[in-house]
Design a protein around this motif. Structure first.
Motif, mmCIF file in Angstrom:
data_model
loop_
_atom_site.group_PDB
_atom_site.id
_atom_site.type_symbol
_atom_site.label_atom_id
_atom_site.label_comp_id
_atom_site.label_asym_id
_atom_site.label_seq_id
_atom_site.Cartn_x
_atom_site.Cartn_y
_atom_site.Cartn_z
ATOM 1 N N LEU A 101 -40.225 -4.170 -74.458
ATOM 2 C CA LEU A 101 -40.402 -2.898 -75.157
ATOM 3 C C LEU A 101 -41.503 -2.975 -76.207
ATOM 4 N N ASN A 123 -44.205 -7.046 -70.165
ATOM 5 C CA ASN A 123 -44.043 -5.638 -69.784
ATOM 6 C C ASN A 123 -44.629 -4.630 -70.779
ATOM 7 N N ALA A 125 -46.052 -1.714 -72.749
ATOM 8 C CA ALA A 125 -47.222 -1.096 -72.115
ATOM 9 C C ALA A 125 -47.917 -0.023 -72.947
ATOM 10 N N LEU A 143 -49.720 2.371 -70.084
ATOM 11 C CA LEU A 143 -49.407 3.723 -69.616
ATOM 12 C C LEU A 143 -50.665 4.532 -69.353
ATOM 13 N N PRO A 171 -45.258 4.262 -75.568
ATOM 14 C CA PRO A 171 -45.706 4.437 -74.183
ATOM 15 C C PRO A 171 -45.647 5.887 -73.712
ATOM 16 N N ALA A 224 -38.405 2.306 -67.586
ATOM 17 C CA ALA A 224 -37.796 1.910 -66.318
ATOM 18 C C ALA A 224 -36.333 1.529 -66.500
HETATM 19 C C1 PHB Z 1 -42.503 -0.130 -73.389
HETATM 20 O O1 PHB Z 1 -41.621 -0.035 -74.294
HETATM 21 O O2 PHB Z 1 -43.672 -0.436 -73.633
HETATM 22 C C2 PHB Z 1 -42.106 0.183 -71.971
HETATM 23 C C3 PHB Z 1 -40.783 0.064 -71.572
HETATM 24 C C4 PHB Z 1 -40.419 0.371 -70.249
HETATM 25 C C5 PHB Z 1 -41.408 0.799 -69.378
HETATM 26 C C6 PHB Z 1 -42.729 0.893 -69.771
HETATM 27 C C7 PHB Z 1 -43.083 0.604 -71.075
HETATM 28 O O3 PHB Z 1 -41.060 1.130 -68.110
#
Ligand code: PHB
Length: 388
Positions: A101, A123, A125, A143, A171, A224
């Motif tokens: 996150l 992850n 993003a 994103l 994001p 997600a």
């Molecule tokens: C994020 O918190 O950066 C994040 C979390 C889940 C996602 C994409 C980005 O699917």
């Protein structure tokens, strides 16, 4: 006082780093969301790492690789920062990794800078993360990287009016802006939009507003996992599809791991993302086969698993190159420009930004042999985070 504490933390950290090298161990401190409503994000990171180690063993550059996993419990920046500090000062890690996150990645970046520890994002993003420390590099996506191509695709494929629904944090705001900008540039109009709470949102009132705005399509981003399932179920219940309102999303909403739970209401949804389990390549076929062998016939690898897996490949490759000695600046120099033939396709790390450059695919949910997949049908090669 704070400053002294920080300096002491650094003394301890260089001592601890020296100790790790002397032990002949490369220590990776992984910070992941392993409990709470985002527990599936952390578990995916953990599973991606596990598969990599299962396939490649736990030795790189002649040193044993040890993963130290810590649970950050959800979007909890203070906890993320404390865990990063402890991993550096008490556990003597050489590398920080994980971060499902955005708020957790942003909070830990300050520690990466202070302690000079490479920090690999598996992850999180939001675009801005890699600019927060020269020691941060990203192996997932951003994103804007996936939402901007979708804005272009939608405008060029008969969608004129869009209503946007995004999660109200980094994001989501990135996705809303990047989609809106490229959609408008290509002739489309955003007729309205809402931002939904990050934790446990009730999508019903927001989807009702979307329906009332009568757009050609809804654009959506939610993190997600369970939220994608809840969003898609509510979308079906509120009758938007019957009202002729299409749905275009970032791949997060209809990621591979939740398609079985969403069911047929996902059919036809168009999304853009960097990985689909159905991606056609020898690398991906081997990856999916290994995934199913490791986690069972019903298991589906998804983009978060792949982000973690590729970051591990980077750690192993660079560790080998450095003969098992993790000097942080040499490590980062090797990360810059690194190329991987990933299950998602070819990726490389932009030396200027330390962010991943990759193909973004346009996919449609289709049924193949009785199971739902994101089937790629168009692509935008070598997409960088737009940084605007
Ligand atoms: C994020 O918190 O950066 C994040 C979390 C889940 C996602 C994409 C980005 O699917």
């Amino acid at each position: 006082m704070k400053r002294i504490a920080a300096l002491c933390a650094l003394c301890v950290s260089s001592f601890a780093a020296g100790r790790a090298a002397a032990d002949g161990v490369i220590k990776i401190g992984v910070i992941a969301e392993l409990s709470g409503p985002f527990a599936d994000v952390g578990k995916k990171i953990d599973d991606g790492i596990k598969l990599y180690l299962r396939q490649h063993g736990d030795v790189a550059g002649g040193k044993k690789v040890q993963v130290i996993l810590r649970n950050v419990t959800g979007p909890a920046p203070d906890v993320a920062k404390r865990l990063a500090q402890e991993l550096v000062t008490q556990d003597g890690v050489d590398i920080l990794a994980g971060f499902g996150l955005t708020p957790n990645a942003l909070a830990a970046a300050a520690i990466a800078t202070e302690a000079k520890k490479p920090m690999l994002i598996m992850n999180a993003a939001t675009s801005i993360i890699t600019s927060k420390s020269p020691y941060v590099a990203r192996f997932s996506f951003t994103l804007p990287q996936v939402a901007a191509p979708l804005g272009e695709w939608a405008a060029k494929n008969g969608i004129r009016k869009v209503f946007t629904i995004v999660s109200d944090y980094g994001p989501g705001l990135d996705a809303e802006r990047a989609f809106g900008k490229s959609f408008a540039k290509n002739g489309g109009t955003v007729v309205g939009g809402v931002r939904v709470p990050v934790q446990n949102p009730d999508f019903a009132p927001f989807l009702q507003r979307a329906r009332d705005a009568n757009p050609d399509a809804v654009f959506a981003f939610v993190p997600a996992g369970d939220q994608g399932i809840a969003f898609m179920k509510t979308y079906a219940q509120r009758g938007l599809a019957q009202a002729g309102i299409k749905l275009v999303t970032t791949g997060d909403v209809v990621e591979d791991a939740v398609l079985d739970a969403i069911g047929d209401s996902a059919l036809g949804v168009v999304s853009t993302h960097h990985y689909s389990m159905a991606h056609e390549s020898p690398e991906n076929r081997a990856f999916v086969k290994a995934w199913v062998e490791a986690f069972g016939p019903a298991a589906r690898p998804d983009f978060i698993n792949v982000g973690a897996y590729d970051a591990m490949e980077a750690i192993f490759r660079v560790s080998k190159k450095l003969g098992g000695v993790i000097d942080p600046d040499r490590f980062m120099a090797e990360i810059k420009g690194l190329e991987i033939d990933s299950p998602r396709g070819h990726i490389f790390i932009d030396p200027a930004t330390r962010d991943v450059v990759q193909t973004v695919y346009v996919r449609r949910v289709e049924k193949k042999d009785g199971r739902l997949f994101n089937v790629e049908f168009e692509k935008f090669p070598d997409v960088k985070d737009p940084r605007d």
